[in-house]
Design an enzyme around this catalytic site. Structure first.
Site, PDB file in Angstrom:
ATOM      1  N   GLY A  86       0.840  -1.203   0.000  1.00 49.31           N
ATOM      2  CA  GLY A  86       0.000   0.000   0.000  1.00 49.31           C
ATOM      3  C   GLY A  86       0.867   1.242   0.000  1.00 49.31           C
ATOM      4  O   GLY A  86       2.057   1.190  -0.329  1.00 49.31           O
ATOM      5  N   ASN A  87       0.303   2.367   0.343  1.00 47.98           N
ATOM      6  CA  ASN A  87       1.074   3.607   0.464  1.00 47.98           C
ATOM      7  C   ASN A  87       0.437   4.487   1.529  1.00 47.98           C
ATOM      8  O   ASN A  87      -0.557   4.110   2.148  1.00 47.98           O
ATOM      9  CB  ASN A  87       1.169   4.323  -0.887  1.00 47.98           C
ATOM     10  CG  ASN A  87      -0.198   4.698  -1.421  1.00 47.98           C
ATOM     11  OD1 ASN A  87      -0.889   5.521  -0.834  1.00 47.98           O
ATOM     12  ND2 ASN A  87      -0.596   4.086  -2.532  1.00 47.98           N
ATOM     13  N   HIS A  88       1.035   5.655   1.753  1.00 49.50           N
ATOM     14  CA  HIS A  88       0.647   6.481   2.900  1.00 49.50           C
ATOM     15  C   HIS A  88      -0.521   7.424   2.643  1.00 49.50           C
ATOM     16  O   HIS A  88      -0.823   8.273   3.476  1.00 49.50           O
ATOM     17  CB  HIS A  88       1.845   7.324   3.359  1.00 49.50           C
ATOM     18  CG  HIS A  88       3.011   6.508   3.808  1.00 49.50           C
ATOM     19  ND1 HIS A  88       2.971   5.729   4.937  1.00 49.50           N
ATOM     20  CD2 HIS A  88       4.239   6.335   3.270  1.00 49.50           C
ATOM     21  CE1 HIS A  88       4.128   5.114   5.084  1.00 49.50           C
ATOM     22  NE2 HIS A  88       4.915   5.463   4.079  1.00 49.50           N
TER      23      HIS A  88
END
Ligand code: PMT
Length: 398
Positions: free
Chosen positions: A206-208
């Protein structure tokens, strides 16, 4: 102004008396008014008067008479606009420096809505370098300043410093909330948040992204009367339901791709603020991967580039706007993406700028256009960035 929730913060200056008229005008216009006063402001005008006029409780302390907590976070989150009028030099200074020693200030620091400030002070104070710097700093963060007016001041001096007249503040508010008819009924597609690419039932790539930027954009379009289809990645908080909002929750880039393709056809304007995973695991497994070996490797395959795809399908009546999140060579990469993906505009943000990008309540962006024109904006709240973006899009549709 009908139905708008206005949080009115009153700080301790003689201009506080004008707030009685201001509250009356707001209530008459159909707004729901919640007043918060600094303890000093209660010396200038009675909370009882403002409570009667606003038809609402007035808060000035952290707890009420029954020692119940006056929840500043709740107050801040419920408002459509936080208007601080009069804003004294003391309150402005504390807002600029992060000091929160009263309920008005703690509410300010918890708020996510647009902020308007109507300064009021004596003319020499208003012209003082430090106070101008504080006002400029707040303006750069996205606060809308309603400049003090010229006239006779409480000190007997004459000059600029008195709080704008309530009728003029009302004009600013009406202008702020007035939807430009250009976007009423337009169909807008917005993406927000991250995508999660499944590895096994407990892990993902995923990412932030928090979705804050995309949500602010969706809200700004709704405020202009547009119909918004919001395609949201996982973990993004829900927006309050609204008959102009169609919410679609997805998890993966492929799901986002399918949803975008389905809704792009009917969209007049598309803004892609989501942070989409460029790669996903080639195979995901249904059982948790156990740590039996020292190393494992994950084979990744490319996800569809949604924006690139939409760019090939775009017709002349559609506007397509992308985001570019870069860490180096920012302008060149943004220009490249703009061209390659057949966009009308790209919003560039850089992870090198403090307060910009993932998770923050603020962003620092530049609008990059096809003719190499670029508009660089200062650091401001994501709500203000969204407002500026929508205004820019309105001018593109002219
Ligand atoms: O959500 P927040 O915490 O508020 O953070 C906001 C943000 C940093 C996520 C936002 O401001 C932002 O920059 N979004 C785009 C992030 C990104 O993926 O940038 P990119 O340069 O990798 O992608 C360029 C564009 O192509 C983006 O519009 C992206 O949505 C789109 N894209 C990317 C990959 C892909 N497979 N498909 C796409 O459509």
């Amino acid at each position: 102004m009908n139905g708008k929730r206005i949080l009115l913060g009153i700080s301790g200056g003689i201009a506080a008396y004008k707030c009685c008229t201001l509250v009356r005008l707001l209530v008459t216009s159909g707004a729901h008014v919640q007043v918060i006063m600094t303890p000093d402001a209660t010396q200038f005008v009675s909370p009882l008067t403002l409570s009667v006029l606003s038809k609402n409780k007035v808060y000035s302390t952290f707890t009420n008479q029954d020692l119940e907590w006056n929840n500043h976070v709740k107050l801040a989150l419920e408002a459509d606009l936080f208007l601080i009028a009069p804003a004294t030099a003391n309150t402005i200074g504390k807002m600029a420096q992060g000091i929160c020693d009263n309920l008005l200030l703690t509410t300010y620091f918890s708020s996510k809505c647009p902020i308007m400030l109507a300064p009021a002070m004596d003319l020499d104070m208003y012209q003082h370098h430090t106070i101008s710097e504080n006002i400029n700093k707040l303006q750069k963060l996205g606060t809308i300043i309603i400049p003090a007016e010229e006239g006779e001041l409480a000190s007997g001096l004459y000059g600029q410093g008195r709080m704008a007249e309530p009728e003029n503040i009302m004009l600013q508010l009406e202008h702020f909330f007035k939807p430009t008819t250009k976007l009423i009924g337009k169909k807008v597609l917005v993406t927000a948040g991250p995508t999660y690419e499944k590895i096994d039932p407990v892990r993902f790539i995923g990412n932030h992204s928090s979705g804050k930027m995309g949500l602010a954009i969706a809200k700004a379009f709704i405020a202009q009367g547009a119909h918004v289809t919001l395609i949201c990645g996982p973990g993004v908080p829900a927006l309050p339901s609204n008959n102009l909002l169609h919410l679609i929750n997805i998890s993966t880039a492929q799901e986002m791709y399918l949803a975008c393709i389905e809704h792009f056809k009917e969209s007049d304007i598309t803004v892609m603020a989501a942070a989409v995973a460029d790669y996903r695991p080639e195979h995901s497994v249904e059982q948790k991967i156990k740590k039996t070996t020292e190393q494992i490797s994950l084979s990744l395959v490319k996800n569809p580039d949604i924006l690139l795809n939409l760019g090939t399908k775009k017709n002349k009546r559609q506007l397509l706007i992308g985001f570019a999140l870069e860490t180096h060579n920012e302008e060149n990469f943004a220009q490249e993406k703009l061209k390659k993906k057949n966009l009308d505009m790209i919003v560039l943000n850089s992870l090198n700028d403090i307060g910009a990008g993932f998770g923050t309540d603020t962003n620092k962006v530049s609008f990059v256009f096809n003719n190499k024109k670029m508009r660089v904006l200062p650091l401001m709240s994501k709500e203000k960035v969204a407002y500026e973006l929508v205004q820019e899009i309105i001018s593109l549709t002219l």
